[in-house]
Design a protein around this motif. Structure first.
Motif, mmCIF file in Angstrom:
data_model
loop_
_atom_site.group_PDB
_atom_site.id
_atom_site.type_symbol
_atom_site.label_atom_id
_atom_site.label_comp_id
_atom_site.label_asym_id
_atom_site.label_seq_id
_atom_site.Cartn_x
_atom_site.Cartn_y
_atom_site.Cartn_z
ATOM 1 N N LEU A 55 0.976 -1.038 -0.070
ATOM 2 C CA LEU A 55 0.034 -0.028 -0.055
ATOM 3 C C LEU A 55 0.929 0.994 0.062
ATOM 4 C CD1 LEU A 55 -2.883 1.308 0.322
ATOM 5 C CD2 LEU A 55 -2.394 1.221 2.857
ATOM 6 N N GLN A 96 -1.766 -2.454 -3.984
ATOM 7 C CA GLN A 96 -3.075 -1.795 -4.111
ATOM 8 C C GLN A 96 -2.812 -0.819 -5.038
ATOM 9 O OE1 GLN A 96 -5.729 -2.904 -2.344
ATOM 10 N NE2 GLN A 96 -6.840 -1.511 -3.248
ATOM 11 N N SER A 130 -8.403 2.749 0.186
ATOM 12 C CA SER A 130 -7.148 1.592 -0.161
ATOM 13 C C SER A 130 -7.079 1.200 1.089
ATOM 14 C CB SER A 130 -6.265 2.297 -0.815
ATOM 15 O OG SER A 130 -6.373 2.580 -2.057
#
Ligand code: NAD
Length: 318
Positions: A65, A123, A72
């Protein structure tokens, strides 16, 4: 695998009047995506336990991430929790938004080489200064559990073993929960994106459906959809597909997730299908929320297990 979880709910709260044609008021089966996803996860958990006891091996999923995007962060948290729930290792790499593309690529490279990592998910969206395509294409195709790498896209289309994108995989499992054998069905997919529409077409071809992809330039889309035994809506426009486009008895899988403002300033999630209208005509339909949505993470875990199995050539006996 056969799934049988769907409730039967009335799409119409009011009783039909004497003049109304009650044959068109049949209640569609409501396909319960949460229940089917729970069954997929239970199946994975049993296989992970079998792998551990037979080989002392635990599959691992790494999620990368970059930045602070609130949606997210929620997705990554849910993915991590569900990964642990099925007994796999969850490894999260949270990087600041200003991380350079070179550093992200270096992390992906180290995850590619790490034998404890079987699946890698970066992500999206990535910050603007990062070339997302370059990062996704740097993931080892054998660990590409999102199924976005061109190698997996190609393998999927030519019928080789591939890691397939999660949302289309989940949609097909839901359709098969109603009708195990989809062979010979006329399937109309509305939407031709690389993450939903196109891979959905490849997966339904594998199921021996006759596949049509409709899109923004399709002429008379209503009549195209009227020929479908299986309708997959992945458009991104709330209630785009109307009830009178649905062939009586068709199975309807609604991939769309649209946030729509309702009176009082609140937002409500709506699918790409006019649900009440379609539920009166279809034989089965997925609701939004609670249909395709819950399947996506379940299929990510399914892909991670498949990736681990392929990398280690391990038999899964559970
Ligand atoms: P996208 O915007 O990339 O693609 C939309 C597709 O719809 C395009 O191929 C376009 O040709 C088609 N389209 C647009 N307007 C049209 C029109 N007027 N007539 C016919 N076709 C038209 O979207 P996407 O990423 O494929 O997502 C589609 C929907 O699915 C969105 O609502 C998205 O939020 C949802 N989605 C849900 C999940 C999930 O987990 N349930 C995952 C991915 C996407």
């Amino acid at each position: 695998m056969i799934f049988g979880w769907f409730g039967r709910k009335s799409a119409h709260k009011e009783k039909p009047t004497a003049k109304e044609d009650t044959s068109s008021m049949a209640n569609a089966r409501i396909i319960d995506g949460k229940a089917v996803a729970a069954q997929v996860r239970a199946d994975i958990a049993a296989k992970v336990a079998a792998l551990k006891s037979a080989n002392g091996f635990t599959p691992g999923l790494a999620v990368v991430l970059v930045g602070e995007d609130p949606a997210s962060k929620v997705y990554v948290r849910n993915k991590g929790a569900q990964t642990k729930e099925v007994g796999m290792n969850s490894i999260e790499h949270k990087l600041p938004a200003e991380t350079s593309e070179a550093d992200i690529l270096a992390l992906v490279d180290s995850l590619n080489k790490d034998p404890a990592i079987n699946g890698i998910l970066v992500q999206l969206p990535l910050p603007k200064h990062v070339d997302a395509e370059k990062v996704l294409n740097a993931i080892d195709p054998g660990k590409d559990v999102d199924g976005f790498h061109p190698v997996n896209v190609g393998r999927l289309w030519i019928g080789e073993a591939a890691l397939a994108p999660c949302t289309p995989t989940g949609s097909v499992i839901l359709a098969k929960s109603v009708q195990e054998n989809l062979s010979g069905m006329n399937a109309v997919i509305i939407g031709r994106s690389n993450i939903v529409g196109k891979p959905m077409a490849a997966l339904l071809l594998r199921e021996n459906c006759t596949v049509t992809i409709a899109h923004s330039r399709t002429k008379d889309i209503a009549s195209v959809v009227r020929g479908a035994d299986l309708v997959i809506a992945a458009v991104g426009i709330a209630e785009f597909v109307k009830g009178d486009w649905i062939k009586p008895g068709a199975i309807v899988i609604d991939v769309g997730i649209n946030r729509v403002e309702v009176p009082g300033g609140k937002a409500k999630l709506k699918g790409d299908v006019a649900y009440d209208e379609a539920a009166a005509i279809a034989s089965a339909i997925t609701p939004v929320p609670g249909g395709v949505g819950p399947m996506t993470i379940a299929c990510l875990l399914k892909n991670t297990l498949q990736a681990a199995q392929m990398q280690h050539r391990l038999a899964i006996t559970a």
